[in-house]
Design a protein around this motif. Sequence first.
Motif, PDB file in Angstrom:
ATOM      1  N   THR A  38       7.693   3.646   5.341  1.00 59.64           N
ATOM      2  CA  THR A  38       8.319   2.516   6.444  1.00 59.64           C
ATOM      3  C   THR A  38       9.659   1.957   5.597  1.00 59.64           C
ATOM      4  O   THR A  38      10.379   1.352   6.235  1.00 59.64           O
ATOM      5  CB  THR A  38       7.500   1.716   6.715  1.00 59.64           C
ATOM      6  OG1 THR A  38       6.919   0.705   5.708  1.00 59.64           O
ATOM      7  CG2 THR A  38       6.462   2.255   7.353  1.00 59.64           C
TER       8      THR A  38
ATOM      9  N   THR B  69       0.862  -1.174  -0.038  1.00 62.67           N
ATOM     10  CA  THR B  69       0.015  -0.050  -0.148  1.00 62.67           C
ATOM     11  C   THR B  69       0.885   1.133   0.004  1.00 62.67           C
ATOM     12  O   THR B  69       1.983   1.500   0.719  1.00 62.67           O
ATOM     13  CB  THR B  69      -0.930  -0.080   1.505  1.00 62.67           C
ATOM     14  OG1 THR B  69      -1.758  -1.162   1.249  1.00 62.67           O
ATOM     15  CG2 THR B  69      -1.875   1.185   1.154  1.00 62.67           C
ATOM     16  N   LEU B  70       0.730   2.081  -0.952  1.00 61.63           N
ATOM     17  CA  LEU B  70       1.529   3.462  -0.927  1.00 61.63           C
ATOM     18  C   LEU B  70       1.495   4.431   0.138  1.00 61.63           C
ATOM     19  O   LEU B  70       2.576   4.781   0.498  1.00 61.63           O
ATOM     20  CB  LEU B  70       0.883   4.076  -2.263  1.00 61.63           C
ATOM     21  CG  LEU B  70       1.112   3.527  -3.588  1.00 61.63           C
ATOM     22  CD1 LEU B  70       0.835   4.591  -4.426  1.00 61.63           C
ATOM     23  CD2 LEU B  70       2.615   3.469  -3.782  1.00 61.63           C
ATOM     24  N   SER B  71       0.495   4.022   1.063  1.00 60.53           N
ATOM     25  CA  SER B  71       0.384   4.858   2.458  1.00 60.53           C
ATOM     26  C   SER B  71       1.566   4.437   3.384  1.00 60.53           C
ATOM     27  O   SER B  71       1.929   4.985   4.254  1.00 60.53           O
ATOM     28  CB  SER B  71      -0.832   4.823   2.983  1.00 60.53           C
ATOM     29  OG  SER B  71      -1.149   3.748   3.545  1.00 60.53           O
ATOM     30  N   LYS B  72       1.989   3.133   2.908  1.00 66.97           N
ATOM     31  CA  LYS B  72       3.009   2.532   3.904  1.00 66.97           C
ATOM     32  C   LYS B  72       4.443   2.538   3.335  1.00 66.97           C
ATOM     33  O   LYS B  72       5.264   2.029   3.995  1.00 66.97           O
ATOM     34  CB  LYS B  72       2.752   1.148   4.328  1.00 66.97           C
ATOM     35  CG  LYS B  72       1.328   0.986   5.089  1.00 66.97           C
ATOM     36  CD  LYS B  72       0.956  -0.423   5.452  1.00 66.97           C
ATOM     37  CE  LYS B  72      -0.280  -0.398   6.331  1.00 66.97           C
ATOM     38  NZ  LYS B  72      -0.474  -1.675   6.702  1.00 66.97           N
TER      39      LYS B  72
ATOM     40  N   ASP C  97       5.907   2.998  12.231  1.00 68.30           N
ATOM     41  CA  ASP C  97       4.820   2.147  12.280  1.00 68.30           C
ATOM     42  C   ASP C  97       4.827   1.933  13.800  1.00 68.30           C
ATOM     43  O   ASP C  97       4.163   1.078  14.500  1.00 68.30           O
ATOM     44  CB  ASP C  97       4.598   0.988  11.646  1.00 68.30           C
ATOM     45  CG  ASP C  97       5.544  -0.074  11.763  1.00 68.30           C
ATOM     46  OD1 ASP C  97       6.646   0.125  12.437  1.00 68.30           O
ATOM     47  OD2 ASP C  97       5.596  -1.031  11.137  1.00 68.30           O
TER      48      ASP C  97
END
Length: 180
Positions: free
Chosen positions: A11, A5-8, A156
Amino acid sequence: MRQLTLSKVFTLIESGPVVLVTTHDEQKDNIMTISWTMVMDFTPVFAIITGEWNHSFTALQKNKECVIAIPTVDMLDKVVGIGTCSGKDTDKFAKFELTPVQGKVVRSPLIKECLANIECKVIDIIKKYNIVVLEAVAACIDTERKEKRTVHAVGDGTFIVDGRKIDRRAMMASKLPPGV
């Protein structure tokens, strides 16, 4: 390979190490935890990302100075605690039992318990991205400190601890500036 997922995606390349940034607002000292740092090049110029959501940001903007203090893994719970409360209503030096030390150039305090402290002047603030560009004006390291491993935030709520140091200085000699 599995899609991420691009939102991660941050990380995967979250910068490090996690640092403590001290400021002074003409009345009191404060500390904020910053995990978004960047070395600009081989000069003593760095960048941090912070903004109005941090209580220290006003002092940073007004006084144009701070200290980047580099904590080690044994300080991780204090580092996280500092990052989860506000200097607006908390004396973080007292709460986390840290010792402020007068620096050589800036009014913002060094943190005695940290491995290293870098006194900095603000040389630019890029408002669009909340990037604060800093130039080091003095620095010190605690050579007697036994724990030297720093921590890196994944982003995270988990952290990576520095491991073994691998020396390739001879191979890279032609690319390193003198004195490094």
